[in-house]
Design a protein around this motif. Structure first.
Motif, mmCIF file in Angstrom:
data_model
loop_
_atom_site.group_PDB
_atom_site.id
_atom_site.type_symbol
_atom_site.label_atom_id
_atom_site.label_comp_id
_atom_site.label_asym_id
_atom_site.label_seq_id
_atom_site.Cartn_x
_atom_site.Cartn_y
_atom_site.Cartn_z
ATOM 1 N N ASP A 316 0.820 -1.209 0.000
ATOM 2 C CA ASP A 316 0.000 0.000 0.000
ATOM 3 C C ASP A 316 0.856 1.262 0.000
ATOM 4 O O ASP A 316 0.508 2.257 -0.635
ATOM 5 N N PHE A 317 1.980 1.237 0.713
ATOM 6 C CA PHE A 317 2.872 2.405 0.725
ATOM 7 C C PHE A 317 3.423 2.675 -0.667
ATOM 8 O O PHE A 317 3.498 3.827 -1.107
ATOM 9 N N HIS A 318 3.797 1.631 -1.361
ATOM 10 C CA HIS A 318 4.349 1.812 -2.703
ATOM 11 C C HIS A 318 3.308 2.402 -3.654
ATOM 12 O O HIS A 318 3.632 3.235 -4.504
ATOM 13 N N ILE A 319 2.035 2.010 -3.482
ATOM 14 C CA ILE A 319 0.976 2.508 -4.354
ATOM 15 C C ILE A 319 0.599 3.946 -4.004
ATOM 16 O O ILE A 319 0.443 4.796 -4.880
ATOM 17 N N ARG A 320 0.483 4.216 -2.705
ATOM 18 C CA ARG A 320 -0.065 5.501 -2.273
ATOM 19 C C ARG A 320 0.989 6.573 -2.022
ATOM 20 O O ARG A 320 0.661 7.765 -2.030
ATOM 21 N N CYS A 321 2.241 6.184 -1.797
ATOM 22 C CA CYS A 321 3.257 7.141 -1.336
ATOM 23 C C CYS A 321 4.507 7.121 -2.210
ATOM 24 O O CYS A 321 5.630 7.121 -1.700
ATOM 25 N N ASN A 469 -23.913 -0.886 -3.367
ATOM 26 C CA ASN A 469 -23.070 -2.085 -3.462
ATOM 27 C C ASN A 469 -21.949 -1.903 -4.481
ATOM 28 O O ASN A 469 -21.646 -2.797 -5.272
ATOM 29 N N ILE A 470 -21.340 -0.734 -4.473
ATOM 30 C CA ILE A 470 -20.210 -0.427 -5.348
ATOM 31 C C ILE A 470 -18.946 -0.419 -4.497
ATOM 32 O O ILE A 470 -18.933 0.162 -3.407
ATOM 33 N N THR A 471 -17.896 -1.060 -4.988
ATOM 34 C CA THR A 471 -16.669 -1.189 -4.205
ATOM 35 C C THR A 471 -15.444 -0.849 -5.039
ATOM 36 O O THR A 471 -15.437 -1.028 -6.259
ATOM 37 N N ALA A 472 -14.394 -0.380 -4.363
ATOM 38 C CA ALA A 472 -13.114 -0.094 -5.012
ATOM 39 C C ALA A 472 -12.172 -1.282 -4.913
ATOM 40 O O ALA A 472 -11.038 -1.214 -5.385
ATOM 41 N N CYS A 473 -12.623 -2.370 -4.293
ATOM 42 C CA CYS A 473 -11.757 -3.535 -4.103
ATOM 43 C C CYS A 473 -11.798 -4.442 -5.327
ATOM 44 O O CYS A 473 -12.874 -4.869 -5.761
ATOM 45 N N LYS A 474 -10.625 -4.722 -5.877
ATOM 46 C CA LYS A 474 -10.497 -5.648 -6.995
ATOM 47 C C LYS A 474 -9.568 -6.777 -6.571
ATOM 48 O O LYS A 474 -8.449 -6.534 -6.136
ATOM 49 N N ASP A 475 -10.032 -7.999 -6.698
ATOM 50 C CA ASP A 475 -9.238 -9.140 -6.282
ATOM 51 C C ASP A 475 -8.395 -9.641 -7.445
ATOM 52 O O ASP A 475 -8.891 -9.821 -8.554
ATOM 53 N N THR A 476 -7.117 -9.822 -7.200
ATOM 54 C CA THR A 476 -6.207 -10.411 -8.174
ATOM 55 C C THR A 476 -5.402 -11.489 -7.456
ATOM 56 O O THR A 476 -5.474 -11.627 -6.229
ATOM 57 N N PHE A 477 -4.622 -12.226 -8.222
ATOM 58 C CA PHE A 477 -3.795 -13.242 -7.578
ATOM 59 C C PHE A 477 -2.793 -12.597 -6.639
ATOM 60 O O PHE A 477 -2.402 -13.148 -5.622
ATOM 61 N N ARG A 478 -2.342 -11.372 -6.976
ATOM 62 C CA ARG A 478 -1.365 -10.673 -6.149
ATOM 63 C C ARG A 478 -1.974 -10.207 -4.839
ATOM 64 O O ARG A 478 -1.284 -9.780 -3.941
ATOM 65 N N GLY A 479 -3.276 -10.251 -4.722
ATOM 66 C CA GLY A 479 -3.949 -9.709 -3.553
ATOM 67 C C GLY A 479 -4.915 -8.622 -3.986
ATOM 68 O O GLY A 479 -5.061 -8.328 -5.164
ATOM 69 N N ARG A 480 -5.559 -8.008 -3.030
ATOM 70 C CA ARG A 480 -6.548 -7.000 -3.371
ATOM 71 C C ARG A 480 -5.885 -5.694 -3.797
ATOM 72 O O ARG A 480 -4.804 -5.333 -3.338
ATOM 73 N N VAL A 481 -6.566 -4.993 -4.710
ATOM 74 C CA VAL A 481 -6.130 -3.679 -5.170
ATOM 75 C C VAL A 481 -7.272 -2.706 -4.916
ATOM 76 O O VAL A 481 -8.421 -2.984 -5.279
ATOM 77 N N CYS A 482 -6.990 -1.595 -4.278
ATOM 78 C CA CYS A 482 -8.004 -0.563 -4.013
ATOM 79 C C CYS A 482 -7.955 0.463 -5.136
ATOM 80 O O CYS A 482 -7.040 1.286 -5.186
ATOM 81 N N GLU A 483 -8.924 0.390 -6.035
ATOM 82 C CA GLU A 483 -8.945 1.269 -7.214
ATOM 83 C C GLU A 483 -10.385 1.666 -7.512
ATOM 84 O O GLU A 483 -11.259 0.824 -7.669
ATOM 85 N N CYS A 484 -10.634 2.979 -7.577
ATOM 86 C CA CYS A 484 -11.996 3.466 -7.796
ATOM 87 C C CYS A 484 -12.551 2.887 -9.099
ATOM 88 O O CYS A 484 -11.876 2.891 -10.127
ATOM 89 N N PRO A 485 -13.809 2.402 -9.077
ATOM 90 C CA PRO A 485 -14.358 1.668 -10.216
ATOM 91 C C PRO A 485 -15.031 2.559 -11.247
ATOM 92 O O PRO A 485 -15.176 3.771 -11.056
ATOM 93 N N ALA A 486 -15.443 1.953 -12.342
ATOM 94 C CA ALA A 486 -16.310 2.578 -13.345
ATOM 95 C C ALA A 486 -17.560 1.704 -13.440
ATOM 96 O O ALA A 486 -17.477 0.508 -13.719
ATOM 97 N N VAL A 487 -18.725 2.293 -13.177
ATOM 98 C CA VAL A 487 -19.980 1.543 -13.119
ATOM 99 C C VAL A 487 -21.015 2.219 -14.004
ATOM 100 O O VAL A 487 -21.303 3.408 -13.843
ATOM 101 N N LYS A 488 -21.548 1.467 -14.961
ATOM 102 C CA LYS A 488 -22.604 1.948 -15.846
ATOM 103 C C LYS A 488 -22.248 3.282 -16.500
ATOM 104 O O LYS A 488 -23.052 4.206 -16.573
ATOM 105 N N GLY A 489 -21.013 3.361 -16.963
ATOM 106 C CA GLY A 489 -20.570 4.568 -17.653
ATOM 107 C C GLY A 489 -20.182 5.704 -16.738
ATOM 108 O O GLY A 489 -19.804 6.784 -17.209
ATOM 109 N N VAL A 490 -20.249 5.488 -15.434
ATOM 110 C CA VAL A 490 -19.894 6.531 -14.467
ATOM 111 C C VAL A 490 -18.542 6.172 -13.854
ATOM 112 O O VAL A 490 -18.375 5.100 -13.274
ATOM 113 N N GLN A 491 -17.573 7.074 -13.976
ATOM 114 C CA GLN A 491 -16.240 6.843 -13.435
ATOM 115 C C GLN A 491 -16.134 7.455 -12.039
ATOM 116 O O GLN A 491 -16.526 8.593 -11.820
ATOM 117 N N TYR A 492 -15.604 6.671 -11.116
ATOM 118 C CA TYR A 492 -15.357 7.162 -9.767
ATOM 119 C C TYR A 492 -13.893 7.565 -9.646
ATOM 120 O O TYR A 492 -13.010 6.901 -10.195
#
Length: 665
Positions: A316-321, A469-492
């Motif tokens: 998380d530090f590497h991603i955010r800082c 029920n919208i979440t920024a959590c994306k599960d990958t093999f590397r672990g979870r990634v916190c990334e704002c989603p795009a839902v129904k054409g709306v970008q967060y």
């Protein structure tokens, strides 16, 4: 003048020695000099019979050694381009046509080891042996650190390789010249010792993210291997320890600006300047402090049997800082710690890991990451004393037993043996699994690969909108990634950890764009407007920040109904004004006017309207009569010219006879 010249010479000397001011602490603590241990795999010649023997091969520090396994193949020595520095002609000319794969033999010299292996892989070889050109002890083939030649292919090397002694290489070439079928087995089954049922491994890394290829390699590994590492640690199968290489400043340079900017604790613990340009951007001491913080995160977490927390924090530090975004500082680090503390508190509250800790015989997990304990562990970086944590790191850099000194980054050590090969998720997992005693392998080693869903546990600590029920959590093999989603054409947009905000003209269609909205008596007001691409604004008649709006009492605040004789009544989102008597209220002018006029005015109005109506009717009758008379006269004139009438003839006879009647009288 002489003193000035001496000072100028000293300053010039310091500038010249800048790249060499910092010295690896291992050289200070290891009096006999650095000791580099070559990690080896065995090579057994099976055919021809007169060459049967077992030799050593130095495992290359790139590609993918098959730890825990072996490979049987036929040796091939190319007729042209035996040094492997140029691409081989044809479409995979060395791809085996027999059940046994091809092990390509090449000569040392002329180019990088990694390039030879890459060209061999492209030509279809399953493994590459490089024969030394001189008689000397084996060395480890390493990949180039900073070279345009290495761009694009070093990370793509997926086959194993090894350096063999010149005498062994010569004997293989002689057998191949005789057209003999040379079959060998490359064996990595004993390359990693497995003394007991638990594997101990350590990772020597760095928090600096601006040091080029090697920094990218180690951070990519941390993110990709996090899922495996945490499963192994939570299950008690492994003991992981992170380490950080430390430099020190020679006594003669301690007071120089260069050492002050790169070191803490009066020159005892240093790191090179990240961008290699003093006075610009971040300094080496910034890297030392973050390295120390990451060490203390592991120490503090390990007290409560949560050593795996280190993987979450570093990722998380590497991603955010990152340094690139100018966020590599204490504040950002503490924000990460607070986010993780909140996440772990939720996990502890719901008892997700409590059952695991009990089943493993551990104590219950604490609910947070105490920042105060981490700060206490770090100590005072300005003090002229030894730092217990960093001093320990310097001592551990020195090789002991079968392990050599740690002098390069990144370095992975498994059961006191330095891992060779690229930091590939699957390759490292196989190497760790090779360190378990037989029959004690954990399930992860038997399944080959594994997929974890960290988002299933309290949304992985990421932002979530429970209403939609919208979440920024994306599960990958590397672990979870916190990334704002795009839902129904709306970008967060947002950091994905603490906030995500809908953006765009269609944002109001999803949970009202995250803005305030309320309905009363079938009337709805909203703080989300499609005319705004972002943000929330309370509608007219309300005040607030857009996330919360409250009705404005226009009557109480004297914002409406200021006219004489007006009375005000507040309503939700608006107001009502009334005038005294029979007067009518006009909102736009905030004024009262008469609702009904006087009788005289009505009588006068009636007379005027009647006069106007009478004049209109009279005009119409007069106009119609004159038109009719005019038309009749015109018709008579026309008819008299073409059709003489009887009355005209009679009139003419009577006129001629009149004198006769007069004369007779």
């Amino acid at each position: 003048m002489m003193v000035m010249k001496k000072k100028a010479c000293m300053a010039f000397l310091i500038r010249k020695l800048l790249p060499f001011v910092l010295v690896l602490a291992v050289l200070e603590n290891h009096q006999v000099g650095a000791r580099f241990v070559v990690e080896k795999g065995s090579i057994t010649v099976l055919s021809p019979l007169d060459m049967r023997s077992k030799k050593d091969g130095a495992i290359g520090n790139f590609g993918v050694p098959d730890y825990g396994a072996s490979m049987l193949g036929s040796v091939l020595y190319p007729d042209k381009g035996s040094n492997g520095c140029a691409a081989f002609e044809g479409d995979k000319p060395f791809k085996s046509k027999f059940p046994r794969p091809t092990i390509l033999l090449l000569d040392r010299g002329e180019c990088y080891f990694a390039l030879k292996v890459w060209n061999g892989q492209q030509a279809g070889a399953a493994a590459v042996l490089v024969a030394d050109s001189i008689d000397e002890p084996l060395i480890t083939m390493d990949s180039p650190e900073e070279s345009t030649d290495s761009d694009g292919y070093v990370e793509k090397i997926g086959i194993p390789s090894a350096l063999i002694e010149k005498s062994f290489g010569d004997s293989l070439k002689q057998a191949l010249e005789k057209k003999e079928d040379v079959v060998i087995r490359l064996d990595w089954r004993e390359s990693v010792p497995h003394p007991d049922q638990r594997v101990e491994y350590e990772f020597w890394t760095n928090s600096n993210d601006e040091c080029g290829i090697r920094c990218d390699e180690q951070m990519n590994f941390v993110k990709s291997f996090k899922g495996h590492a945490q499963i192994l640690e939570r299950g008690g199968y492994t003991q992981f320890t992170p380490h950080y290489i430390t430099w020190y400043c020679p006594q003669a340079f301690i007071l120089s600006n260069q050492c002050k900017s790169q070191c803490i604790n009066n020159g005892r613990y240093c790191a090179p300047d990240p961008d290699r340009e003093f006075g610009v951007g971040y300094e080496g001491k910034d890297v030392v402090l973050e390295n120390l913080r990451q060490l203390c995160v592991h120490r503090v977490a390990n007290v409560s049997n949560r050593s795996w927390v280190w993987w979450d924090y570093v990722t998380d530090f590497h991603i955010r800082c990152s340094m690139k975004e100018k966020k590599y500082d204490k504040k950002c680090a503490e924000d990460v710690l607070k986010s993780l503390s909140k996440y772990y508190s939720m996990v502890f509250l719901f008892g997700t890991f409590y059952s695991n800790s009990v089943s493993n015989g551990n104590n219950p997990i604490e609910s947070d990451l105490p920042i105060d304990d981490i700060e206490k562990c770090m100590g005072d970086p300005k003090a002229d004393v030894e730092n217990e944590v960093l001093k320990t790191e310097q001592l551990l850099q020195v090789g002991r037993g079968s392990r050599g000194d740690v002098t390069i980054l990144p370095t992975l050590v498994i059961n006191n043996i330095q891992y060779r090969g690229k930091l590939d998720r699957t390759a490292v997992l196989k190497a760790i699994c090779a360190g378990f005693k037989e029959t004690s392998d954990p399930p992860i080693c038997l399944s080959g690969d594994i997929e974890t869903n960290e988002c299933a546990e309290h949304n992985g600590g990421c932002w979530q909108d429970l209403q939609s029920n919208i979440t920024a959590c994306k599960d990958t093999f590397r672990g979870r990634v916190c990334e704002c989603p795009a839902v129904k054409g709306v970008q967060y947009r947002g950091d994905g950890y603490t906030s995500c905000v809908a953006y765009g003209s269609a944002r109001c269609s999803i949970n009202n764009g995250g803005c305030w909205s309320e309905t009363r008596d079938e009337v709805t007001f909203s703080a989300c407007s499609e005319s705004l691409l972002s943000g929330c604004s309370c509608p007219n008649g309300f005040r607030g920040n857009g996330q919360k709006c409250e009705d404005i009492n226009e009557c109480k605040d004297h914002l409406a109904c200021q006219c004489d004789g007006c009375s005000c009544k507040n309503t939700w989102g608006s107001y009502e004004c009334k005038c005294k008597g029979n007067l009518l209220y006009i909102k736009e002018q905030d004024a009262c006017i008469e609702r009904n006029g006087s009788r005289f005015s009505w009588f006068l109005t009636f007379l005027i309207l009647a006069a106007v109506a009478g004049a209109g009717i009279a005009g119409y009758i007069f106009y119609k009569y004159r038109l009719r008379s005019y038309m009749d006269s015109e018709i008579m004139a026309i008819m008299s010219q073409y059709m003489p009438l009887d009355n005209n003839h009679n009139n003419r006879v009577q006129t001629e006879a009149e004198p006769l009647r007069q004369g007779s009288v």
